[in-house]
Write a protein that holds these residues in place. Sequence first.
Motif, short mmCIF file in Angstrom:
data_model
loop_
_atom_site.label_atom_id
_atom_site.label_comp_id
_atom_site.label_asym_id
_atom_site.label_seq_id
_atom_site.Cartn_x
_atom_site.Cartn_y
_atom_site.Cartn_z
N VAL A 1 0.87 -1.19 0.00
CA VAL A 1 0.00 0.00 0.00
C VAL A 1 0.91 1.23 0.00
CG1 VAL A 1 -1.76 1.28 1.28
CG2 VAL A 1 -1.84 -1.22 1.20
N ILE A 2 0.89 1.95 -1.10
CA ILE A 2 1.74 3.14 -1.23
C ILE A 2 0.96 4.23 -1.99
CG2 ILE A 2 3.92 1.86 -1.20
CD1 ILE A 2 4.08 2.33 -4.23
N ASP A 3 1.59 5.39 -2.14
CA ASP A 3 0.94 6.48 -2.85
C ASP A 3 0.59 6.05 -4.28
OD1 ASP A 3 0.42 9.56 -2.83
OD2 ASP A 3 1.39 9.12 -4.74
N LEU A 4 -0.61 6.40 -4.70
CA LEU A 4 -1.12 5.99 -6.01
C LEU A 4 -0.15 6.29 -7.15
CD1 LEU A 4 -3.47 5.04 -7.84
CD2 LEU A 4 -4.45 7.33 -7.64
N GLY A 5 0.49 7.45 -7.08
CA GLY A 5 1.40 7.84 -8.15
C GLY A 5 2.71 7.09 -8.14
N ARG A 6 2.92 6.32 -7.06
CA ARG A 6 4.22 5.62 -6.95
C ARG A 6 4.08 4.13 -7.16
NH1 ARG A 6 5.74 9.21 -1.99
NH2 ARG A 6 6.82 10.88 -3.06
N TRP A 7 2.84 3.65 -7.36
CA TRP A 7 2.66 2.19 -7.48
C TRP A 7 3.08 1.71 -8.86
CZ3 TRP A 7 0.92 -2.05 -9.89
CH2 TRP A 7 0.78 -3.22 -9.13
N SER A 8 3.82 0.64 -8.89
CA SER A 8 4.09 -0.05 -10.15
C SER A 8 4.28 -1.53 -9.80
CB SER A 8 5.31 0.52 -10.87
OG SER A 8 6.38 -0.38 -10.85
N PRO A 9 3.97 -2.45 -10.74
CA PRO A 9 4.11 -3.87 -10.40
C PRO A 9 5.54 -4.25 -10.06
CG PRO A 9 3.55 -3.57 -12.75
CD PRO A 9 3.47 -2.22 -12.10
N ASP A 10 6.50 -3.43 -10.51
CA ASP A 10 7.91 -3.75 -10.27
C ASP A 10 8.44 -3.12 -8.99
OD1 ASP A 10 7.85 -5.01 -12.75
OD2 ASP A 10 8.19 -3.10 -13.76
N GLY A 11 7.62 -2.39 -8.28
CA GLY A 11 8.08 -1.77 -7.05
C GLY A 11 7.70 -0.31 -7.03
N GLU A 12 8.20 0.39 -6.00
CA GLU A 12 7.80 1.78 -5.82
C GLU A 12 8.54 2.69 -6.79
OE1 GLU A 12 7.71 2.88 -1.78
OE2 GLU A 12 7.31 4.99 -2.19
N VAL A 13 7.77 3.52 -7.51
CA VAL A 13 8.37 4.51 -8.40
C VAL A 13 8.80 5.69 -7.54
CG1 VAL A 13 7.90 6.04 -10.36
CG2 VAL A 13 6.81 3.80 -10.26
N ASP A 14 9.98 6.19 -7.79
CA ASP A 14 10.52 7.25 -6.93
C ASP A 14 10.05 8.63 -7.39
OD1 ASP A 14 11.81 7.93 -4.73
OD2 ASP A 14 13.85 7.70 -5.53
N GLY A 15 10.20 9.61 -6.52
CA GLY A 15 9.97 10.99 -6.95
C GLY A 15 8.85 11.68 -6.21
N PRO A 16 9.16 12.73 -5.44
CA PRO A 16 8.13 13.41 -4.64
C PRO A 16 7.04 14.04 -5.48
CG PRO A 16 10.24 14.59 -4.57
CD PRO A 16 10.48 13.30 -5.27
N LYS A 17 7.35 14.38 -6.75
CA LYS A 17 6.34 15.05 -7.58
C LYS A 17 5.17 14.14 -7.91
CE LYS A 17 9.08 18.56 -9.79
NZ LYS A 17 10.20 18.58 -10.67
N ARG A 18 5.36 12.84 -7.71
CA ARG A 18 4.30 11.91 -8.08
C ARG A 18 3.27 11.74 -6.98
NH1 ARG A 18 5.63 8.60 -12.79
NH2 ARG A 18 3.64 7.74 -12.23
#
Length: 198
Positions: A169-186
């Motif tokens: 469970v993570i921020d919607l803009g950071r979810w990807s099947p391969d893991g957490e996408v980085d970047g505060p802007k997301r």
Amino acid sequence: MAIRQFLDIGSGLPTQKNVHEAAQSVAPGSRTVYVDNDPSVLPHAQALIQGDPQTVYIEADARDYPAVLRHPETARMLDFTKPIAVLLVALVHFIDDSDDPYGVVAGYVDQLCPGSYVILAHVTSDDIDPELGERMFGLNSQLRVPLTYRTKDEAARFFDGLELVGPGVIDLGRWSPDGEVDGPKRKLNSWCGVARKV
Ligand SMILES: C[S@@+](CC[C@H](N)C(=O)[O-])C[C@H]1O[C@@H](n2cnc3c(N)ncnc32)[C@H](O)[C@@H]1O
């Protein structure tokens, strides 16, 4: 087993790359049931799915899960003995605590067979910029159905009994099947997760 059936609850106004289009582009035989209780969605949804025998739209209240699950179109389109992906994307925050949102989600999950998936995104005020928070809460009182902001733990509770996949469970803009996408802007101020029924 691959997922070929989709139940998109609180589907909203059709936009681009809708669920049935994305699913059929990968697996042409995929079937989709869209559910929403906003009558203004109906003509747009019907125009979009016209001539597609594998996709239906039903106007129903998501809180009444027995009615959604027993709807003749749901029964005609979806085989509950095979895995189904249930999408609850930006919906459950419209369900007030007094309407038992956890019981509603469990009502759908209970009917799914193992190998099915639940995809859920939920708005939050966790870590929100105070100025944005003030505006959000101000607007909320003017909405036809006010949002219930829930914390990460509260959002994660919707997945109780299921096995989270990907980054959890993570921020919607950071979810990807391969893991957490980085970047505060997301940061999208919504928690989201994907989980499998085991
Ligand atoms: C923010 S939109 C999300 C649309 C889409 N799932 C997305 O993520 O783009 C929420 C949708 O949920 C619908 N909705 C809200 N409460 C509902 C309920 N109790 N039953 C069915 N639909 C509901 C609204 O009409 C709206 O179309």
